[in-house]
Structure formats: C-alpha cells, structure tokens
Design an enzyme around this catalytic site. Sequence first.
Site, mmCIF file in Angstrom:
data_model
loop_
_atom_site.group_PDB
_atom_site.id
_atom_site.type_symbol
_atom_site.label_atom_id
_atom_site.label_comp_id
_atom_site.label_asym_id
_atom_site.label_seq_id
_atom_site.Cartn_x
_atom_site.Cartn_y
_atom_site.Cartn_z
ATOM 1 N N ASP A 104 8.868 -30.658 -33.911
ATOM 2 C CA ASP A 104 8.315 -31.982 -33.626
ATOM 3 C C ASP A 104 6.794 -31.951 -33.762
ATOM 4 O OD1 ASP A 104 10.867 -32.758 -32.950
ATOM 5 O OD2 ASP A 104 10.567 -32.445 -30.798
HETATM 6 N N1 URA Z 1 13.571 -28.632 -29.901
HETATM 7 C C1 URA Z 1 12.829 -29.747 -29.703
HETATM 8 O O1 URA Z 1 13.142 -30.570 -28.847
HETATM 9 N N2 URA Z 1 11.734 -29.931 -30.455
HETATM 10 C C2 URA Z 1 11.300 -29.026 -31.369
HETATM 11 O O2 URA Z 1 10.276 -29.238 -32.012
HETATM 12 C C3 URA Z 1 12.074 -27.876 -31.563
HETATM 13 C C4 URA Z 1 13.212 -27.699 -30.818
#
Ligand code: URA
Length: 235
Positions: A104
């Site tokens: 993310d």
């Molecule tokens: N899980 C998440 O919620 N976000 C990420 O970026 C990676 C794994």
Amino acid sequence: MEKTSLSRALSKLGYCSRTSAASLIRTGEVSVNGKKIKSPSYRVDLRKDRIEVNDSCLTKRTPLVIMLHKPAGYITTSSDELSRRTVMDLVPRETHVFAVGRLDCDTTGLLILTNDGELANEITSPGRKIMKTYEVTVNGKVSEGHLKKLLGGVEITDGVSVHADKCVIDFADSLKTKLTVTIHEGKNRQIKRMFDAIGKKVFNLHRSAIGNLKLDLPEGTWRELSQEEVRLILE
Ligand code: URA
C-alpha cells in the site's frame, strides 16, 4: 506494466532512434514473437514480447532482480494516471523492472522488482506459500485472545478466511501494540483487513522479509540481488 509502441520499444532498448525504428519496421526488418510487424505503432510489452531485428533478438536481457526499501508515499504501479509518485521513480528506468506484488502507499519496506515474468509468477504463486514478514503497529492492547483469532483464521470478506502463520507481540502498552506477523497469502491489504476483523486499526506497517530474504537497506534505496539471495526468497 504498460505496453508501448514497437518503434518506442526499439529506442527504449537502445537500438536506434524512434524515427529510424519506424523505417526499419516499415521495411519489414522487425519481428515480434516470430511474426513480422510492419506497423511502428504496434503495441508490445517489453517484459514478455520477444523483439527481433533481422533475426537478432533485442529483448533477451539477463534477469535482473532488485530489492527496494519502499518509503511511505509511493504507490506500487508502473505508471499512474494521476501523476503520483510511484516506486518506479526510485529505480533507474532503463532496468525495465516491475514490482512483484504490491505494498500500500503508506506501507514501507521490502519490495522486489524484476524484469523476469516467470520469477514474479513463482514468487506470487499461492501454491509456493512464500512467507512475508511484517512489523505491525496497532491501536490499544492486543490480547492472547486476539492472537488466537489471528492464528486460527479471521474472515476478511464474505466467506474468505485467512490466518497468520506466526504472530508475536514485541511491545505493548495501553495505547499501542507492536507485533511481528508472518503470512503466506498475499491478498489485497491482507494485514490491515485481518486486524480490522479483530477490531484493531493498523497505523504503521513495514515489510521486513520475504521468505528468508531480509531487508537490509536504508529507506528509499535499492540494490541488485545475487542468485543466491533470490534463492532465499524461494526456499
Ligand atoms: N497488507 C496490507 O494490509 N498492506 C500492505 O501493504 C501489505 C500487506
């Protein structure tokens, strides 16, 4: 990864200018995946397509695998319509790499980039069950009951349950808990959704390892991985 025109592809590969490429293509000297292509605007994917000029292959590049320490504020995509900062801004363009899986925008940590489609498929294949390790900070206290739920399985969407393979509390006070969590699946926003399911909000997320490969770089920097290190991901 975005496709590009055949004439631009030849110039991106450093073969010649786009104008010279266009005339080479029109005179039938260029083929894509074994088929002669006479249109300079023909769309190709530099990762997958085999481009040849007079039977000599331009796209047979040595596989390149990169470790990047992704900072927060960069999105994991090859190009963004809204011109936001992407992880591609952090590595040289001419490497033609793409991200393996995604983090993310606000997540930091280990991201693998490669120009090798087969390797990327192997790393992300659910069948390989490659472990991903995250340092997670959530609000409030995480109890033994919460850990049991995470390890036993929580529903993150209708009918879809996932579980943590390991879950260890590293620090806890009344305001926050820091944990190390290992998962083998790679569902979209999986860690945040797992903690959502137990009523906790993730406010810091960092990926520290993929398989046995540990992140060892300062934020925002990258380096090439050796074959030995790539094996650490897959073993
Ligand atoms: N899980 C998440 O919620 N976000 C990420 O970026 C990676 C794994």
